[in-house]
Scaffold this motif. Sequence first.
Motif, mmCIF file in Angstrom:
data_model
loop_
_atom_site.group_PDB
_atom_site.id
_atom_site.type_symbol
_atom_site.label_atom_id
_atom_site.label_comp_id
_atom_site.label_asym_id
_atom_site.label_seq_id
_atom_site.Cartn_x
_atom_site.Cartn_y
_atom_site.Cartn_z
ATOM 1 N N ASP A 117 0.820 -1.216 0.000
ATOM 2 C CA ASP A 117 0.000 0.000 0.000
ATOM 3 C C ASP A 117 0.854 1.267 0.000
ATOM 4 O O ASP A 117 0.476 2.267 -0.587
ATOM 5 N N ASN A 118 1.997 1.220 0.672
ATOM 6 C CA ASN A 118 2.813 2.414 0.885
ATOM 7 C C ASN A 118 4.014 2.443 -0.069
ATOM 8 O O ASN A 118 5.041 2.999 0.248
ATOM 9 N N TYR A 119 3.882 1.844 -1.233
ATOM 10 C CA TYR A 119 4.976 1.794 -2.195
ATOM 11 C C TYR A 119 4.996 3.069 -3.040
ATOM 12 O O TYR A 119 3.949 3.534 -3.500
ATOM 13 N N ILE A 120 6.189 3.638 -3.246
ATOM 14 C CA ILE A 120 6.357 4.783 -4.151
ATOM 15 C C ILE A 120 6.914 4.222 -5.465
ATOM 16 O O ILE A 120 8.038 3.731 -5.494
ATOM 17 N N ALA A 121 6.147 4.290 -6.513
ATOM 18 C CA ALA A 121 6.582 3.744 -7.802
ATOM 19 C C ALA A 121 7.689 4.599 -8.402
ATOM 20 O O ALA A 121 7.511 5.784 -8.631
ATOM 21 N N CYS A 122 8.837 3.975 -8.617
ATOM 22 C CA CYS A 122 9.953 4.663 -9.268
ATOM 23 C C CYS A 122 9.889 4.443 -10.771
ATOM 24 O O CYS A 122 10.267 5.297 -11.543
ATOM 25 N N SER A 123 9.418 3.272 -11.144
ATOM 26 C CA SER A 123 9.344 2.895 -12.551
ATOM 27 C C SER A 123 8.302 1.791 -12.683
ATOM 28 O O SER A 123 8.169 0.960 -11.779
ATOM 29 N N ILE A 124 7.601 1.764 -13.797
ATOM 30 C CA ILE A 124 6.603 0.721 -13.994
ATOM 31 C C ILE A 124 7.243 -0.657 -14.172
ATOM 32 O O ILE A 124 6.573 -1.668 -14.053
ATOM 33 N N THR A 125 8.557 -0.682 -14.418
ATOM 34 C CA THR A 125 9.243 -1.960 -14.624
ATOM 35 C C THR A 125 9.644 -2.632 -13.309
ATOM 36 O O THR A 125 9.921 -3.820 -13.291
ATOM 37 N N VAL A 126 9.666 -1.885 -12.208
ATOM 38 C CA VAL A 126 10.099 -2.448 -10.924
ATOM 39 C C VAL A 126 9.030 -3.395 -10.390
ATOM 40 O O VAL A 126 7.861 -3.051 -10.299
ATOM 41 N N LYS A 127 9.480 -4.596 -10.018
ATOM 42 C CA LYS A 127 8.566 -5.617 -9.500
ATOM 43 C C LYS A 127 8.839 -5.962 -8.041
ATOM 44 O O LYS A 127 7.931 -6.356 -7.318
ATOM 45 N N SER A 128 10.105 -5.876 -7.626
ATOM 46 C CA SER A 128 10.447 -6.186 -6.231
ATOM 47 C C SER A 128 11.568 -5.269 -5.761
ATOM 48 O O SER A 128 12.252 -4.638 -6.565
ATOM 49 N N GLU A 129 11.718 -5.198 -4.432
ATOM 50 C CA GLU A 129 12.665 -4.241 -3.847
ATOM 51 C C GLU A 129 13.177 -4.790 -2.522
ATOM 52 O O GLU A 129 12.462 -5.496 -1.812
ATOM 53 N N ILE A 130 14.404 -4.431 -2.208
ATOM 54 C CA ILE A 130 14.948 -4.707 -0.876
ATOM 55 C C ILE A 130 15.660 -3.444 -0.400
ATOM 56 O O ILE A 130 16.385 -2.805 -1.174
ATOM 57 N N VAL A 131 15.399 -3.094 0.855
ATOM 58 C CA VAL A 131 16.014 -1.912 1.455
ATOM 59 C C VAL A 131 16.639 -2.351 2.776
ATOM 60 O O VAL A 131 15.967 -2.949 3.613
ATOM 61 N N VAL A 132 17.929 -2.062 2.930
ATOM 62 C CA VAL A 132 18.681 -2.495 4.112
ATOM 63 C C VAL A 132 19.267 -1.267 4.796
ATOM 64 O O VAL A 132 20.012 -0.499 4.177
ATOM 65 N N PRO A 133 18.938 -1.087 6.090
ATOM 66 C CA PRO A 133 19.459 0.084 6.803
ATOM 67 C C PRO A 133 20.970 0.016 6.991
ATOM 68 O O PRO A 133 21.553 -1.061 7.084
ATOM 69 N N LEU A 134 21.575 1.197 7.049
ATOM 70 C CA LEU A 134 23.012 1.348 7.258
ATOM 71 C C LEU A 134 23.219 2.016 8.620
ATOM 72 O O LEU A 134 22.848 3.179 8.802
#
Length: 153
Positions: free
Chosen positions: A96-113
């Motif tokens: 629900d809270n996804y910000i679309a960067c591109s219509i081609t993006v299907k999955s994402e991983i974000v890792v804190p630093l």
Amino acid sequence: MSTIYEVLLTEAKEILNSNNVLEVKLTSICQLLEQKLEYYNWVGFYFANHEEKTLHLGPYVGPETDHTIIPFGKGICGQVAVSNQTFLVEDVMAQDNYIACSITVKSEIVVPLFVNGINIGQIDIDSNTLNAFTEEDQLFLETLNQEIAQVYS
């Protein structure tokens, strides 16, 4: 961790130990990951401004993005800034809270630093493949961020 990730970690450590400035090192790491892992289609760093509660785009490789500043809590990156936990998204369209960067993006991983226990930013990776990322990707990226954090210490 499988061999490809061990090799990438070794190469990343060599980059981090080079005499280049930090921004060049991080750009080189983005390039390394994007070139060596075919399903890593956008690789970049966002850095936190805790006073403004925003993330600011740092070095990245991949298609241009309009998302150069992201408020804490907004999108996957913004959620990681608040939760301080890795977020692996198998299907971005199911968020629900996804910000679309591109219509081609299907999955994402974000890792804190984390540096000295403080979440200073994150590595963000988009894939044009559904269910692209595994627990092994997560372990690799968390280990990579630990290595990057040492450059700040």
